[in-house]
Design a protein around this motif. Sequence first.
Motif, mmCIF file in Angstrom:
data_model
loop_
_atom_site.group_PDB
_atom_site.id
_atom_site.type_symbol
_atom_site.label_atom_id
_atom_site.label_comp_id
_atom_site.label_asym_id
_atom_site.label_seq_id
_atom_site.Cartn_x
_atom_site.Cartn_y
_atom_site.Cartn_z
ATOM 1 N N THR A 263 3.648 1.747 5.049
ATOM 2 C CA THR A 263 4.262 2.325 6.255
ATOM 3 C C THR A 263 3.295 2.279 7.433
ATOM 4 O OG1 THR A 263 5.424 3.828 4.736
ATOM 5 C CG2 THR A 263 5.694 4.211 7.110
ATOM 6 N N PHE A 264 2.947 1.075 7.833
ATOM 7 C CA PHE A 264 2.106 0.836 9.011
ATOM 8 C C PHE A 264 0.718 1.444 8.871
ATOM 9 C CE2 PHE A 264 6.562 1.375 10.470
ATOM 10 C CZ PHE A 264 6.823 0.057 10.802
ATOM 11 N N GLY A 265 0.284 1.703 7.643
ATOM 12 C CA GLY A 265 -1.073 2.203 7.428
ATOM 13 C C GLY A 265 -1.222 3.702 7.448
ATOM 14 N N VAL A 266 -0.117 4.455 7.457
ATOM 15 C CA VAL A 266 -0.249 5.917 7.416
ATOM 16 C C VAL A 266 -0.576 6.387 6.005
ATOM 17 C CG1 VAL A 266 1.320 6.240 9.352
ATOM 18 C CG2 VAL A 266 2.215 6.337 7.025
ATOM 19 N N CYS A 267 -0.498 5.467 5.055
ATOM 20 C CA CYS A 267 -0.838 5.764 3.665
ATOM 21 C C CYS A 267 -1.402 4.486 3.051
ATOM 22 C CB CYS A 267 0.414 6.233 2.913
ATOM 23 S SG CYS A 267 0.124 6.749 1.215
ATOM 24 N N HIS A 268 -2.283 4.650 2.058
ATOM 25 C CA HIS A 268 -2.800 3.507 1.320
ATOM 26 C C HIS A 268 -2.652 3.764 -0.169
ATOM 27 C CE1 HIS A 268 -4.622 2.046 5.055
ATOM 28 N NE2 HIS A 268 -4.910 0.918 4.420
ATOM 29 N N LEU A 269 -2.340 2.701 -0.906
ATOM 30 C CA LEU A 269 -2.327 2.750 -2.354
ATOM 31 C C LEU A 269 -3.546 1.971 -2.841
ATOM 32 C CD1 LEU A 269 -1.082 3.362 -5.116
ATOM 33 C CD2 LEU A 269 0.292 1.265 -4.875
ATOM 34 N N TYR A 270 -4.463 2.687 -3.471
ATOM 35 C CA TYR A 270 -5.682 2.092 -4.006
ATOM 36 C C TYR A 270 -5.478 1.859 -5.504
ATOM 37 C CZ TYR A 270 -7.678 3.896 0.350
ATOM 38 O OH TYR A 270 -7.914 4.174 1.669
ATOM 39 N N THR A 271 -5.638 0.642 -5.933
ATOM 40 C CA THR A 271 -5.449 0.310 -7.338
ATOM 41 C C THR A 271 -6.696 -0.349 -7.903
ATOM 42 O OG1 THR A 271 -4.405 -1.800 -6.730
ATOM 43 C CG2 THR A 271 -2.946 0.076 -7.174
#
Length: 235
Positions: free
Chosen positions: A223-231
Amino acid sequence: MAAEAQNQVAQAGSGAMFDGIAERYDLLNRMISLGVDQGWRRRTVSSLGKTPRDVLDLATGTGDLALLIARELPEAKVLGIDPSTAMLAVAQRKVDRARVNVHLQPGDAQALTLADHSVDAITMAFGIRNVPDRARALREMARVCRSGAKIAILELSEPEKGLLAPLARWHMHTVVPWLGGLLSGQREYRYLPNSIRAFPRPEAFCEMMTAAGIGSVNAEPLTFGVCHLYTGSVA
């Protein structure tokens, strides 16, 4: 003195702080994120694949992610751990209604009571930001993972680029504290934008994960960088 001690216990980001907003936490999340937080959780679950048997959900809160894992991966046993007993009480009611294979217990991501190499996957949504010693928590995650286990950490971030970045920052620094205070009667949501701003940039957090023994680390903006998923995964 008693009030001062209570304030120290309910420090920003602590389990005691979240005790104060537990009953309205889900409503606040839906309204503040405009509902997109559920999509972020679904993306987190999909990153685990279809094979994990034992899944650990850290900072499980009111259990949204743990419940979603149990529904999407019905063969898995899900353990949700959180330092807030009030949040866990809300989560337990939801688990009881859903009748899914989720067990809940209080605990600290920095000092897990699980045995070495005991889980196939670890998730954590919106919790690593509140952990005082993040490096220690990441090492604990690597310790309890079996070989090949996947780790998926969902965390809010402050967009720096793009046309919508200024709007997203205004929403986080102005709308979120106002709405949180209006609906919860608490001041805890004033802490949220400050904690997001203080969180390491994606590349720095990826380096922290790697240093903790987690491999194949990746940061996926949502969402445009408002959240990140780190895997990542553990060898």
